[in-house]
Design a protein around this motif. Structure first.
Motif, PDB file in Angstrom:
ATOM      1  N   THR A 237     -18.925  28.206 -21.336  1.00 40.83           N
ATOM      2  CA  THR A 237     -18.084  27.012 -21.409  1.00 40.83           C
ATOM      3  C   THR A 237     -18.643  26.038 -22.428  1.00 40.83           C
ATOM      4  O   THR A 237     -19.847  26.027 -22.695  1.00 40.83           O
ATOM      5  CB  THR A 237     -17.970  26.296 -20.044  1.00 40.83           C
ATOM      6  N   ALA A 238     -17.722  25.220 -22.961  1.00 42.25           N
ATOM      7  CA  ALA A 238     -18.100  24.149 -23.882  1.00 42.25           C
ATOM      8  C   ALA A 238     -17.065  23.039 -23.763  1.00 42.25           C
ATOM      9  O   ALA A 238     -15.881  23.302 -23.514  1.00 42.25           O
ATOM     10  CB  ALA A 238     -18.162  24.667 -25.315  1.00 42.25           C
ATOM     11  N   VAL A 239     -17.521  21.815 -23.955  1.00 44.35           N
ATOM     12  CA  VAL A 239     -16.631  20.660 -23.913  1.00 44.35           C
ATOM     13  C   VAL A 239     -16.369  20.197 -25.344  1.00 44.35           C
ATOM     14  O   VAL A 239     -17.304  20.053 -26.141  1.00 44.35           O
ATOM     15  CB  VAL A 239     -17.242  19.506 -23.081  1.00 44.35           C
ATOM     16  N   VAL A 240     -15.086  19.993 -25.660  1.00 39.67           N
ATOM     17  CA  VAL A 240     -14.677  19.638 -27.016  1.00 39.67           C
ATOM     18  C   VAL A 240     -13.634  18.527 -26.972  1.00 39.67           C
ATOM     19  O   VAL A 240     -13.081  18.210 -25.919  1.00 39.67           O
ATOM     20  CB  VAL A 240     -14.083  20.867 -27.750  1.00 39.67           C
ATOM     21  N   GLU A 241     -13.374  17.944 -28.130  1.00 43.92           N
ATOM     22  CA  GLU A 241     -12.241  17.046 -28.322  1.00 43.92           C
ATOM     23  C   GLU A 241     -11.241  17.795 -29.200  1.00 43.92           C
ATOM     24  O   GLU A 241     -11.625  18.372 -30.218  1.00 43.92           O
ATOM     25  CB  GLU A 241     -12.685  15.761 -29.018  1.00 43.92           C
ATOM     26  N   LEU A 242      -9.973  17.790 -28.801  1.00 47.02           N
ATOM     27  CA  LEU A 242      -8.941  18.556 -29.501  1.00 47.02           C
ATOM     28  C   LEU A 242      -8.063  17.664 -30.373  1.00 47.02           C
ATOM     29  O   LEU A 242      -7.721  16.549 -29.972  1.00 47.02           O
ATOM     30  CB  LEU A 242      -8.027  19.264 -28.495  1.00 47.02           C
ATOM     31  N   THR A 243      -7.675  18.178 -31.549  1.00 51.24           N
ATOM     32  CA  THR A 243      -6.722  17.487 -32.423  1.00 51.24           C
ATOM     33  C   THR A 243      -5.848  18.523 -33.127  1.00 51.24           C
ATOM     34  O   THR A 243      -6.176  19.706 -33.173  1.00 51.24           O
ATOM     35  CB  THR A 243      -7.426  16.623 -33.495  1.00 51.24           C
ATOM     36  N   ASP A 244      -4.749  18.050 -33.672  1.00 50.18           N
ATOM     37  CA  ASP A 244      -3.893  18.783 -34.620  1.00 50.18           C
ATOM     38  C   ASP A 244      -3.510  20.201 -34.206  1.00 50.18           C
ATOM     39  O   ASP A 244      -3.765  21.164 -34.937  1.00 50.18           O
ATOM     40  CB  ASP A 244      -4.565  18.822 -35.994  1.00 50.18           C
ATOM     41  N   PRO A 245      -2.846  20.380 -33.060  1.00 48.42           N
ATOM     42  CA  PRO A 245      -2.453  21.730 -32.671  1.00 48.42           C
ATOM     43  C   PRO A 245      -1.332  22.281 -33.556  1.00 48.42           C
ATOM     44  O   PRO A 245      -0.460  21.538 -34.009  1.00 48.42           O
ATOM     45  CB  PRO A 245      -1.953  21.542 -31.233  1.00 48.42           C
ATOM     46  N   VAL A 246      -1.383  23.581 -33.791  1.00 52.20           N
ATOM     47  CA  VAL A 246      -0.334  24.291 -34.531  1.00 52.20           C
ATOM     48  C   VAL A 246      -0.089  25.592 -33.780  1.00 52.20           C
ATOM     49  O   VAL A 246      -1.031  26.347 -33.517  1.00 52.20           O
ATOM     50  CB  VAL A 246      -0.763  24.595 -35.981  1.00 52.20           C
ATOM     51  N   ILE A 247       1.188  25.848 -33.455  1.00 50.04           N
ATOM     52  CA  ILE A 247       1.525  27.087 -32.754  1.00 50.04           C
ATOM     53  C   ILE A 247       2.391  27.952 -33.654  1.00 50.04           C
ATOM     54  O   ILE A 247       3.268  27.449 -34.362  1.00 50.04           O
ATOM     55  CB  ILE A 247       2.207  26.804 -31.399  1.00 50.04           C
ATOM     56  N   ASN A 248       2.101  29.249 -33.625  1.00 46.74           N
ATOM     57  CA  ASN A 248       2.886  30.226 -34.373  1.00 46.74           C
ATOM     58  C   ASN A 248       2.996  31.462 -33.486  1.00 46.74           C
ATOM     59  O   ASN A 248       2.029  32.220 -33.357  1.00 46.74           O
ATOM     60  CB  ASN A 248       2.224  30.547 -35.712  1.00 46.74           C
ATOM     61  N   GLY A 249       4.150  31.623 -32.845  1.00 47.01           N
ATOM     62  CA  GLY A 249       4.311  32.716 -31.894  1.00 47.01           C
ATOM     63  C   GLY A 249       3.387  32.523 -30.716  1.00 47.01           C
ATOM     64  O   GLY A 249       3.402  31.476 -30.077  1.00 47.01           O
ATOM     65  N   ASP A 250       2.536  33.512 -30.447  1.00 47.98           N
ATOM     66  CA  ASP A 250       1.597  33.379 -29.331  1.00 47.98           C
ATOM     67  C   ASP A 250       0.175  33.057 -29.796  1.00 47.98           C
ATOM     68  O   ASP A 250      -0.803  33.329 -29.108  1.00 47.98           O
ATOM     69  CB  ASP A 250       1.608  34.635 -28.458  1.00 47.98           C
ATOM     70  N   THR A 251       0.074  32.446 -30.979  1.00 42.69           N
ATOM     71  CA  THR A 251      -1.216  31.987 -31.498  1.00 42.69           C
ATOM     72  C   THR A 251      -1.197  30.473 -31.604  1.00 42.69           C
ATOM     73  O   THR A 251      -0.308  29.897 -32.231  1.00 42.69           O
ATOM     74  CB  THR A 251      -1.511  32.616 -32.879  1.00 42.69           C
ATOM     75  N   LEU A 252      -2.168  29.831 -30.977  1.00 41.58           N
ATOM     76  CA  LEU A 252      -2.267  28.369 -30.949  1.00 41.58           C
ATOM     77  C   LEU A 252      -3.621  27.971 -31.522  1.00 41.58           C
ATOM     78  O   LEU A 252      -4.655  28.432 -31.057  1.00 41.58           O
ATOM     79  CB  LEU A 252      -2.111  27.858 -29.515  1.00 41.58           C
ATOM     80  N   VAL A 253      -3.594  27.106 -32.546  1.00 44.77           N
ATOM     81  CA  VAL A 253      -4.822  26.675 -33.218  1.00 44.77           C
ATOM     82  C   VAL A 253      -5.007  25.177 -33.016  1.00 44.77           C
ATOM     83  O   VAL A 253      -4.068  24.399 -33.217  1.00 44.77           O
ATOM     84  CB  VAL A 253      -4.762  26.991 -34.726  1.00 44.77           C
ATOM     85  N   TYR A 254      -6.202  24.774 -32.623  1.00 41.50           N
ATOM     86  CA  TYR A 254      -6.600  23.370 -32.529  1.00 41.50           C
ATOM     87  C   TYR A 254      -7.767  23.127 -33.474  1.00 41.50           C
ATOM     88  O   TYR A 254      -8.629  23.990 -33.625  1.00 41.50           O
ATOM     89  CB  TYR A 254      -7.112  23.029 -31.119  1.00 41.50           C
ATOM     90  N   LYS A 255      -7.853  21.929 -34.029  1.00 43.94           N
ATOM     91  CA  LYS A 255      -9.100  21.466 -34.630  1.00 43.94           C
ATOM     92  C   LYS A 255      -9.903  20.874 -33.491  1.00 43.94           C
ATOM     93  O   LYS A 255      -9.340  20.411 -32.483  1.00 43.94           O
ATOM     94  CB  LYS A 255      -8.819  20.427 -35.711  1.00 43.94           C
ATOM     95  N   TYR A 256     -11.225  20.871 -33.631  1.00 47.22           N
ATOM     96  CA  TYR A 256     -12.046  20.373 -32.528  1.00 47.22           C
ATOM     97  C   TYR A 256     -13.328  19.732 -33.020  1.00 47.22           C
ATOM     98  O   TYR A 256     -13.775  19.960 -34.139  1.00 47.22           O
ATOM     99  CB  TYR A 256     -12.376  21.515 -31.559  1.00 47.22           C
ATOM    100  N   LYS A 257     -13.918  18.910 -32.120  1.00 48.19           N
ATOM    101  CA  LYS A 257     -15.269  18.374 -32.268  1.00 48.19           C
ATOM    102  C   LYS A 257     -16.024  18.727 -30.990  1.00 48.19           C
ATOM    103  O   LYS A 257     -15.478  18.616 -29.894  1.00 48.19           O
ATOM    104  CB  LYS A 257     -15.249  16.852 -32.426  1.00 48.19           C
TER     105      LYS A 257
END
Length: 179
Positions: A113-133
């Motif tokens: 496990t890891a704790v992050v801050e999420l930003t700028d999600p982009v979804i394309n089909g069943d792939t979801l990308v977040y930027k994180y810190k």
């Protein structure tokens, strides 16, 4: 002649009614208006790939689960694509105040496990990308059986008001977006 006309009219009415029944699921009988709450969210995926700036959920579920804490315990679900679409909607959006999240994965049969801050999600089909810190000592890692637990958003929901809820067999409320 009239009976043929009325028969055709009845067939069209039945077809329209049948089409409407397929596009709009019926609300349960004991419906009440969705209340504002501190909503928490869970997104699950088959796997996750992590690099220095992005978390990529692959095989992400089409539904984002949501739940609230006391005093009114509520659960719900909403399409993941809409969760992403409305990320920057509203005065208190996730874009303006990025949420914390815990990423839980399995690596070589062991949980990580890891704790992050999420930003700028982009979804394309069943792939979801977040930027994180990174917010914890442990950095997020690539793995399988990914679960992303996203910190709260207060209100009716970032995009589903007016929504509705109904009481389940155990007394809690289950809620749905109202679009």
């Amino acid at each position: 002649m009239k009976s043929a006309f009325y028969g055709a009219l009845l067939a069209v009415a039945c077809a329209i009614t049948g089409a409407q029944a397929q596009t709009a699921p019926a609300k349960p009988a004991n419906v009440e208006e969705m209340k504002p709450a501190n909503w928490l969210f869970v997104q699950v995926a088959d796997s996750v790939t992590v690099d220095a700036t992005t978390i990529t959920l692959k095989g992400v579920a089409p539904q984002t689960l949501m739940f609230s804490d006391r005093p009114e315990r509520m659960t719900g679900d909403a399409p993941t694509a809409n969760f992403v679409k409305f990320w920057n909607t509203g005065k208190d959006s996730f874009q303006k105040d990025p949420p914390n999240a815990t990423l839980a994965v399995t690596v070589d049969g062991k949980p990580q496990t890891a704790v992050v801050e999420l930003t700028d999600p982009v979804i394309n089909g069943d792939t979801l990308v977040y930027k994180y810190k990174v917010l914890s000592d442990d950095k997020p890692v690539s793995g399988t059986n990914a679960s992303l637990f996203i910190d709260w958003w207060y209100g009716y929901g970032p995009y589903w008001h007016p929504g509705y809820c109904w009481r389940g067999p155990y007394g809690g409320l289950h809620c749905r977006p109202g679009w």
